[in-house]
Design an enzyme around this catalytic site. Structure first.
Site: not given
Ligand code: IVH
Length: 780
Positions: A34-36, A82, A111, A113, A115, A171, A221, A314, A408, A411, A438, A444
């Site tokens: 439907e979206y399409d 950070l 939150e 972090k 990647d 991010e 996000y 971390k 092998c 054996c 093998c 073996c």
């Molecule tokens: S806050 C002033 N929140 O981590 C604070 N950063 O190592 C600014 N990152 O450059 C960042 N998840 O790309 C914040 N929940 C989160 C994050 C986050 C990933 C990344 C961001 C930042 C890097 C710093």
């Protein structure tokens, strides 16, 4: 014109609303189709009236003209980074630094972090205007067109109350599933793979051609507000509430964001996310802890390039650098030879790693691995450690390339290369996978040892007390040459083993003797045939019903079993055709009791074991199902088919010249003939030939009777049986029961309220029976 403008507005709003439900609320509200459909309609209208397309039209997400370079943008406010902490002590120190500067204990907004890559997105009067990378924090690159293609980034903010100028920071990342899909595709095309989702996200976002970005399933996000104008605009007083405000305005925010009031709760949050890390849909490398209260944040302020009020806690790194000392080649139960990297031990993903799987020869080639290389090792969650890539800059000139052995190492038997086609999760892609095997089988020692361990495991013979060490001993002293030998061991054999006393010898001997009774299903599973797991073993037992039939069933007949395809069928035949395996099965069969008693071939297999199936599976060029069926109507057996002449084929209606030629050529080749005749012979021997009668357990009477091959039609209702019962009864006597009357009908059985069938039968002069007569005839 107004009507079109209205429709465009309505479609744009509706599609954006669905997008919001899908990406921010995580609750899709309409089916994709439907979206399409709505999307196509909007595209149509916009194509006819480009001037009416709205700034936030979802059609813009497909990407536009390629750029020649990215423009630079200066951030209105620098994008900070950070500080990190890596342990509980470091976190405590951070907490103390923060707490000491505040009159009241802070709560934290916690939150994941993410990647990926930090981006800044500007909204002017709620409309997506510009997106930029972080760059050096002061100057970044303009990636507006690329970010526009990310479906979870709103092109217009929802609701009201947002400031005239709003910068959303967050991010951009690639979800794990999208990463797998991108790499699967690249692998199938023989292209270079992305090392991890972060690199894939970076590579996809920094594309001058935004159409490429659009094809890559990136996600976004939001994690903070950036610049807000006017500065006096009223905003929520805590970071968490600000995130929730962003969410209301349509920006996706991770559902893992939580406020934690004290140290233990923050630590519990860290632990919880760490344990669930591998289950999350995206990669994270830690958690970010931010003082929640904005006033407190302001009190704390910044140092250099990072805020004092936040830190990244971390996780242990999942990737580290180490040296490849060498490659071992392990031989598994079914003979598969797996290269395993021997590494200088390194602490990664929370444990010390000294081995990493290399999967197969292709993987070694793909990584272009050499002995002594510096490599990046990755261990994520409970996943087996992997080598991600080689650090080429550190390669020594004398680094030796790695050769897959031809024989092998255990054996000495030749190693064979097997190429298989694996279908990928992503629809139409196939991957050729080369594995090395093998060829020594149970001769073996490596295969023998693994086979025995498997043989005694829970789901096979379930024998306790036979650990690796004991199995090795038994093999080394020559007491066990195949798993069946376990049952021949005497108490004296065990007592004579190193480390055994009278008691332990007696115990193990009894444990083995105790397990001599086994179901057919487990018996088959314990043989350790490649590709035959629990489910296949069950089907084999159910449909072939005896060890004899499983051993002798031809390749083509195995294909009749539900879920058994050519790969599985081929593995079963290869296994059975090997003398050493055959002897093992014979010996095992003599040693054990199969309970419940073997039954024989199922009715299902017998009924599907038709000439047509075998003709199809002869793989005669140009001849598939329809022609096979045609030929099966004319020829009674494969032998008969191989006797076919030009003249006899000429008389078959519907057989084209081309197919006739192909068939004649095929049957004139001696090896084809031999194969077909041998197949037919085995089918006859097994009672599986279509000219034979079924003699299995749920036997149907196919003795010649009055009813054999007579055609019946039923009409009306009966008092002693339902129509269906009567139909089954007649068929069990060999009659055919059809739905409608024709001149070929022999009898019409008419019950109460018989209708038009009766009239028609009378008209055709067909013999008519009533219920009493049919009962009488059936009991004769
Ligand atoms: S806050 C002033 N929140 O981590 C604070 N950063 O190592 C600014 N990152 O450059 C960042 N998840 O790309 C914040 N929940 C989160 C994050 C986050 C990933 C990344 C961001 C930042 C890097 C710093």
């Amino acid at each position: 014109m107004q009507a079109i403008q209205d429709e465009i507005k309505q479609l744009t709003d509706e599609l954006n609303q669905h997008n919001y439900r899908y990406y921010v609320d995580d609750a899709p509200s309409i089916p994709d189709a439907e979206y399409d459909r709505l999307m196509r309609r909007l595209q149509e209208l916009e194509a006819e009236h480009p001037e009416l397309a709205l700034a936030d039209s979802p059609t813009q997400r497909v990407g536009g003209e390629a750029l020649s370079k990215f423009n630079q943008v200066t951030h209105l406010n620098p994008m900070l980074s950070l500080d990190n902490v890596f342990s509980e002590e470091e976190f405590n120190a951070f907490y103390k630094r923060v707490g000491d500067k505040l009159p009241e204990a802070p709560a934290f907004c916690c939150e994941p972090k993410l990647d990926g890559l930090a981006v800044s997105i500007l909204y002017r009067d709620g409309v997506f205007e510009r997106a930029a990378t972080r760059g050096d924090g002061t100057v970044g690159e303009d990636i507006t067109e690329n970010v526009r293609t990310i479906k979870s980034v709103p092109l217009r903010l929802r609701g009201s109350g947002f400031p005239p100028l709003l910068e959303v920071r967050g991010e951009v990342f690639m979800p794990k599933a999208a990463f797998e899909a991108v790499n699967d595709k690249a692998r199938a095309k023989g292209e270079k793979l992305f090392v991890n989702p972060r690199n894939a996200a970076a590579g996809s976002l920094r594309q001058l051609d935004s159409k490429i970005t659009a094809s890559r399933s990136l996600a976004f996000y939001a994690y903070a507000l950036g610049v807000v104008e006017p500065e006096t605009w009223p905003l929520a007083a805590s970071h968490f509430e600000q995130l929730m405000q962003l969410k209301e305005w349509g920006c996706p925010v991770s559902s893992e964001v939580k406020v934690c009031a004290d140290i233990p709760t923050v630590l519990a949050y860290y632990q919880d996310i760490l344990t669930r890390r591998s289950e999350l849909a995206y990669e994270i490398d830690g958690v970010v802890l931010k003082v929640n209260d904005i006033a407190q944040q302001q009190t704390l302020g910044f140092v250099a390039k990072a805020p004092r009020w936040a830190t990244a806690y971390k996780f242990p790194a999942q990737e580290e650098i180490t040296l490849l000392e060498g490659v071992d080649f392990q031989v598994g139960r079914t003979g598969a030879v797996t290269p395993v990297a021997r590494l200088q031990p390194v602490f990664v993903g929370g444990v010390t790693v000294s081995n990493a799987t290399l999967h197969n020869a292709d993987e070694i080639a793909r990584l272009d691995l050499r002995e002594g290389d510096t490599v990046i090792v990755r261990r994520a969650g409970d996943v087996i450690p992997q080598i991600v890539s080689v650090v080429l800059e550190k390669r020594q000139s004398e680094a030796k390339s790695i050769k897959f052995p031809e024989n092998c190492l255990v054996c000495g038997s030749p190693i064979e290369k097997v190429v298989k086609q694996k279908k990928l999760k992503t629809k139409s892609h196939f991957l050729e996978q080369a594995t090395h095997k093998c060829s020594g089988g149970l001769k073996c020692r490596a295969q023998l040892k693994e086979s025995i361990s498997y043989f005694v495991s829970k789901k096979c013979f379930d024998i306790d007390g036979l650990g690796d060490k004991i199995v090795e001993q038994l093999i080394n002293v020559g007491l066990v040459n195949n798993p069946a030998d376990l049952f021949k061991l005497s108490y004296d054999d065990f007592v004579s083993l190193e480390g055994f006393g009278e008691l332990s010898a007696r115990k193990l001997f009894d444990a083995i003797q105790d397990k001599k009774t086994i179901s057919l299903e487990r018996f088959v599973l314990a043989l350790g045939i490649a590709e035959v797991g629990d489910a296949t073993a069950r089907e084999l037992a159910k449909h072939l019903g005896s060890v004899k039939f499983i051993v002798e069933c031809p390749f083509e007949a195995l294909l009749l079993i539900p879920d058994v395809g050519t790969d599985v069928s081929r593995e079963i035949r290869d296994f059975m055709d090997n003398d050493v395996n055959f002897n093992f099965i014979k010996e095992l069969y003599n040693e054990v009791n199969i309970k419940p008693t073997e039954k024989g071939i199922s009715k299902y297999i017998f009924e599907h074991s038709k000439m047509e199936h075998y003709v199809v599976n002869l793989h005669i060029p140009t001849i598939a199902k329809v022609t096979a069926s045609l030929l099966s109507d004319v020829f009674v057996s494969l032998e008969d088919l191989f006797e076919a002449t030009f003249e006899s084929l000429l008389s078959i209606n519907g057989l084209t010249d081309k197919r006739r030629k192909a068939l004649l050529k095929f049957i004139s080749e001696q090896c084809n003939r031999e194969h077909a005749l041998k197949l037919e012979l085995v089918l006859k021997k097994l009672g599986l030939h279509w000219t034979q009668n079924y003699d299995g357990e749920d036997e149907i009477s196919l003795v010649e009777s009055f009813f054999t091959d007579k055609t019946f039609v039923l009409t009306g209702s009966f008092t002693s049986f339902t129509r269906n019962d009567l139909k089954n009864l007649l068929e069990s006597k060999g009659a055919k029961v059809l739905g409608s009357v024709s001149k070929n009908t022999n009898f019409l059985i008419a019950g109460e309220k018989a209708g038009s069938k009766l009239t028609k039968a009378e008209a055709l002069g067909i013999e008519i029976w009533d219920e009493n007569l049919v009962k009488e005839k059936l009991s004769e």
